[in-house]
Design a protein around this motif. Structure first.
Motif, PDB file in Angstrom:
ATOM      1  N   PRO A 157       0.811  -1.234   0.000  1.00 36.29           N
ATOM      2  CA  PRO A 157       0.000   0.000   0.000  1.00 36.29           C
ATOM      3  C   PRO A 157       0.834   1.269   0.000  1.00 36.29           C
ATOM      4  O   PRO A 157       0.454   2.261  -0.631  1.00 36.29           O
ATOM      5  CB  PRO A 157      -0.832  -0.128   1.287  1.00 36.29           C
ATOM      6  CG  PRO A 157      -0.914  -1.604   1.526  1.00 36.29           C
ATOM      7  CD  PRO A 157       0.410  -2.162   1.077  1.00 36.29           C
ATOM      8  N   ASN A 158       1.971   1.258   0.691  1.00 34.41           N
ATOM      9  CA  ASN A 158       2.792   2.464   0.751  1.00 34.41           C
ATOM     10  C   ASN A 158       3.393   2.785  -0.613  1.00 34.41           C
ATOM     11  O   ASN A 158       3.341   3.928  -1.084  1.00 34.41           O
ATOM     12  CB  ASN A 158       3.910   2.290   1.775  1.00 34.41           C
ATOM     13  CG  ASN A 158       4.754   3.557   1.901  1.00 34.41           C
ATOM     14  OD1 ASN A 158       4.222   4.630   2.145  1.00 34.41           O
ATOM     15  ND2 ASN A 158       6.063   3.424   1.719  1.00 34.41           N
ATOM     16  N   ARG A 159       3.973   1.775  -1.290  1.00 30.38           N
ATOM     17  CA  ARG A 159       4.552   2.014  -2.614  1.00 30.38           C
ATOM     18  C   ARG A 159       3.455   2.316  -3.644  1.00 30.38           C
ATOM     19  O   ARG A 159       3.638   3.132  -4.551  1.00 30.38           O
ATOM     20  CB  ARG A 159       5.356   0.804  -3.086  1.00 30.38           C
ATOM     21  CG  ARG A 159       6.661   0.549  -2.361  1.00 30.38           C
ATOM     22  CD  ARG A 159       7.510   1.794  -2.169  1.00 30.38           C
ATOM     23  NE  ARG A 159       7.621   2.628  -3.366  1.00 30.38           N
ATOM     24  CZ  ARG A 159       8.034   3.884  -3.361  1.00 30.38           C
ATOM     25  NH1 ARG A 159       8.344   4.481  -2.233  1.00 30.38           N
ATOM     26  NH2 ARG A 159       8.133   4.565  -4.483  1.00 30.38           N
ATOM     27  N   GLU A 160       2.317   1.666  -3.508  1.00 30.65           N
ATOM     28  CA  GLU A 160       1.229   1.891  -4.464  1.00 30.65           C
ATOM     29  C   GLU A 160       0.650   3.292  -4.319  1.00 30.65           C
ATOM     30  O   GLU A 160       0.117   3.854  -5.285  1.00 30.65           O
ATOM     31  CB  GLU A 160       0.152   0.819  -4.292  1.00 30.65           C
ATOM     32  CG  GLU A 160       0.629  -0.572  -4.720  1.00 30.65           C
ATOM     33  CD  GLU A 160      -0.424  -1.646  -4.581  1.00 30.65           C
ATOM     34  OE1 GLU A 160      -1.509  -1.481  -5.168  1.00 30.65           O
ATOM     35  OE2 GLU A 160      -0.165  -2.652  -3.888  1.00 30.65           O
ATOM     36  N   LEU A 161       0.754   3.867  -3.128  1.00 31.43           N
ATOM     37  CA  LEU A 161       0.331   5.249  -2.945  1.00 31.43           C
ATOM     38  C   LEU A 161       1.132   6.182  -3.836  1.00 31.43           C
ATOM     39  O   LEU A 161       0.603   7.148  -4.400  1.00 31.43           O
ATOM     40  CB  LEU A 161       0.501   5.645  -1.467  1.00 31.43           C
ATOM     41  CG  LEU A 161       0.258   7.118  -1.113  1.00 31.43           C
ATOM     42  CD1 LEU A 161      -1.208   7.474  -1.322  1.00 31.43           C
ATOM     43  CD2 LEU A 161       0.683   7.399   0.320  1.00 31.43           C
ATOM     44  N   TRP A 162       2.429   5.892  -3.997  1.00 28.63           N
ATOM     45  CA  TRP A 162       3.318   6.737  -4.790  1.00 28.63           C
ATOM     46  C   TRP A 162       3.381   6.320  -6.251  1.00 28.63           C
ATOM     47  O   TRP A 162       3.399   7.161  -7.153  1.00 28.63           O
ATOM     48  CB  TRP A 162       4.726   6.714  -4.193  1.00 28.63           C
ATOM     49  CG  TRP A 162       4.824   7.399  -2.873  1.00 28.63           C
ATOM     50  CD1 TRP A 162       4.687   6.843  -1.635  1.00 28.63           C
ATOM     51  CD2 TRP A 162       5.053   8.799  -2.661  1.00 28.63           C
ATOM     52  NE1 TRP A 162       4.813   7.797  -0.661  1.00 28.63           N
ATOM     53  CE2 TRP A 162       5.049   9.011  -1.266  1.00 28.63           C
ATOM     54  CE3 TRP A 162       5.260   9.882  -3.512  1.00 28.63           C
ATOM     55  CZ2 TRP A 162       5.240  10.264  -0.701  1.00 28.63           C
ATOM     56  CZ3 TRP A 162       5.462  11.128  -2.947  1.00 28.63           C
ATOM     57  CH2 TRP A 162       5.449  11.317  -1.558  1.00 28.63           C
ATOM     58  N   ASP A 163       3.469   5.022  -6.519  1.00 31.98           N
ATOM     59  CA  ASP A 163       3.772   4.533  -7.871  1.00 31.98           C
ATOM     60  C   ASP A 163       2.567   3.999  -8.628  1.00 31.98           C
ATOM     61  O   ASP A 163       2.670   3.693  -9.808  1.00 31.98           O
ATOM     62  CB  ASP A 163       4.829   3.420  -7.793  1.00 31.98           C
ATOM     63  CG  ASP A 163       6.102   3.894  -7.122  1.00 31.98           C
ATOM     64  OD1 ASP A 163       6.405   5.101  -7.228  1.00 31.98           O
ATOM     65  OD2 ASP A 163       6.803   3.065  -6.501  1.00 31.98           O
ATOM     66  N   GLY A 164       1.430   3.842  -7.944  1.00 28.41           N
ATOM     67  CA  GLY A 164       0.263   3.283  -8.609  1.00 28.41           C
ATOM     68  C   GLY A 164       0.052   1.826  -8.248  1.00 28.41           C
ATOM     69  O   GLY A 164       0.907   1.182  -7.622  1.00 28.41           O
ATOM     70  N   PRO A 165      -1.084   1.275  -8.647  1.00 27.07           N
ATOM     71  CA  PRO A 165      -1.443  -0.079  -8.223  1.00 27.07           C
ATOM     72  C   PRO A 165      -0.523  -1.147  -8.798  1.00 27.07           C
ATOM     73  O   PRO A 165       0.057  -0.987  -9.867  1.00 27.07           O
ATOM     74  CB  PRO A 165      -2.871  -0.239  -8.750  1.00 27.07           C
ATOM     75  CG  PRO A 165      -2.983   0.736  -9.869  1.00 27.07           C
ATOM     76  CD  PRO A 165      -2.118   1.890  -9.492  1.00 27.07           C
TER      77      PRO A 165
END
Length: 507
Positions: A157-165
């Motif tokens: 969830p943390n990386r997807e917040l920045w980079d997308g799903p």
């Protein structure tokens, strides 16, 4: 939601270690059909899906126009090629490993737009970085029977917040139709099973696609295999042999790419009033491609005005094109993983001068003769030989070459004015399947370019003054068929009359 449930993952890993596996995996029939189609998760994945992008993908498609069955058939064909290559290696297991591209960065934490490795993409359609595709033979079953496994980035969830799903393991299986999927960290369990002498690994060791995944997992494995005289086998040449012949679905994608690019050329010609900045034509061409659905340009285009057209890979595109000069634009787009590659040369003021028209018509005549030769059994090398002979004769007719030039100096002189080949293979990459020889006889389903050119630099004092500073190239994309070649870029104007009509059109 960042990973599959622990029990299912442990069960699968225990299976690699020779212990029990889950009933559904044990009973699954591996074939050219994908596993029973799973429901696409009702969320955004790491790439378009039929759920989130129904305007781009039909149910069952992995990428636009290409279904799970198409990708499964490619994997099946690859394992069939391995079966032929491994003739005589009885009793051995076979494992194919292909790495995705990593994310590249232009500076610090600013990434370039991600572009997938095309061999990896060709076999599964998965478009996320930091992933691994594995094809494994099945104990007790003969090749080409196999199972397909994707190792993909864990949902975060943390990386997807920045980079997308991210697609995750459930999304990877449902979208691509592979048999199994696990997080990238679990690849180490498979590597441990590949160290034995009974397992042949097929992986491109010499040119790692993803240096971090290679150094973490594959380099140590290769060193162990080398000590056991059980060397890792190359796989790229087998994938390229498959990619060389396009399927009907691939041909449809390439027709779309050719049509989009042809329309973009027409609009760019219309916009090129003199004087005009090369950067403007670059921007206009890219806009027209993307406005028609192209994902990106296939490569940095050449937009070369005047004498700059004699620099074959001129990509600065930052000069002003003056009244009376020609512009050479070599550009293409990528649409749903397949590319185009077209070149046209035209006068920015809408009218060819007499020397420009003479040189242009010479190149056009040569190109038409080369196109007529594109049929099964003929090779690109054959077409190249014809091109050189025709260019030499045209240069004599125009007074650029002395009519009495000796045969021993003839081809050297011709190559001075056309230093490149007549064409190359085309597909998911612009210079597609680069390891395939251009001496190979053409076959139906191959796509090639035909691009003769004549380039006379402004400082060539041996050439007639009227031609100095003029460079002309004309390039089309060509599908080889059982009969006459199909020009995928046929909608792109190239007759002098048509070009002048378009450039002289009033908005």
């Amino acid at each position: 939601m960042a990973r599959v449930p622990g029990r299912g993952l442990v069960t699968a890993v225990r299976g690699w270690r020779g212990c029990s596996v889950c009933v559904s995996c044990a009973l699954r029939r591996f074939s050219i059909q994908p596993a029973q189609q799973k429901k696409i998760p009702n969320r955004y994945l790491g790439q378009p899906s039929p759920f989130t992008h129904p305007h781009l993908l039909k149910p069952g498609e992995v990428t636009p126009g290409l279904s799970q069955v198409e990708y499964a058939l490619r994997r099946h064909k690859l394992m069939a090629l391995i079966q032929k290559e491994a003739n005589g290696w009885d009793g051995l297991d076979h494992t194919v490993i292909l790495l995705s591209n990593p994310t590249y960065y232009m500076s610090n934490d600013i990434p370039y737009v991600f572009h997938q490795n095309t061999n990896f993409l060709y076999l599964c359609g998965f478009q996320e970085p930091d992933s691994i595709l594995v094809l494994q033979s099945i104990p007790g079953k003969a090749l080409p029977s196999h199972k397909s496994i994707l190792f993909v980035p864990r949902r975060d969830p943390n990386r997807e917040l920045w980079d997308g799903p991210r697609s995750g393991t459930d999304g990877a299986i449902a979208l691509t139709g592979v048999d199994e999927a696990y997080t990238i960290e679990e690849f180490r369990h498979l590597v441990a099973k590949l160290k034995g002498e009974s397992n042949i690994v097929w992986y491109d060791l010499a040119k790692p696609v993803h240096t971090e995944l290679h150094s973490d997992y594959l380099q140590p494995l290769a060193e162990i295999k080398a000590r056991n005289k059980n060397h890792i086998q190359r796989i790229q040449h087998l994938v390229q042999n498959l990619r060389l012949i396009k399927s009907p679905a691939e041909i449809e994608r390439m027709k779309i790419a050719g049509r989009v690019t042809a329309e973009a050329f027409t609009e760019t010609m219309f916009a090129s009033k003199s004087p005009v900045d090369e950067a403007f034509l670059y921007a206009k061409f890219e806009f027209e491609c993307r406005a028609r659905g192209a994902d990106i340009l296939a490569y940095p285009p050449v937009v070369a005005g005047g004498n700059r057209s004699n620099t074959l890979h001129y990509v600065k595109n930052n000069q002003l094109i003056k009244d009376g000069e020609l512009v050479l634009l070599d550009g293409g787009c990528e649409s749903a993983c397949y590319v185009s590659d077209i070149t046209r040369t035209w006068p920015v003021n809408g009218r060819f001068t007499k020397p420009q028209a003479d040189l242009y018509q010479a190149v056009l005549d040569i190109q038409k003769s080369c196109l007529s030769l594109c049929s099964p059994g003929i090779s690109l090398e054959n077409v190249y030989s014809l091109m050189l002979s025709l260019i030499g004769q045209k240069l004599k007719d125009l007074g650029v070459l002395n009519s009495s030039i000796t045969e021993s100096h003839f081809f050297k002189a011709v190559r001075k004015y056309c230093p490149h080949h007549v064409g190359h293979y085309l597909g998911m990459d612009v210079h597609d399947t680069p390891d395939i020889s251009r001496s190979l006889p053409l076959q139906p389903g191959m796509v090639i370019t035909i691009e003769p050119g004549i380039y006379i630099p402004e400082d060539d004092m041996s050439a007639p003054e009227r031609f100095r500073g003029i460079g002309v190239r004309i390039e089309d994309d060509v599908l080889i068929t059982e009969g006459a070649p199909l020009i995928l870029s046929a909608d792109c104007p190239k007759e002098i009359y048509d070009i002048e009509q378009i450039c002289g059109r009033k908005s």
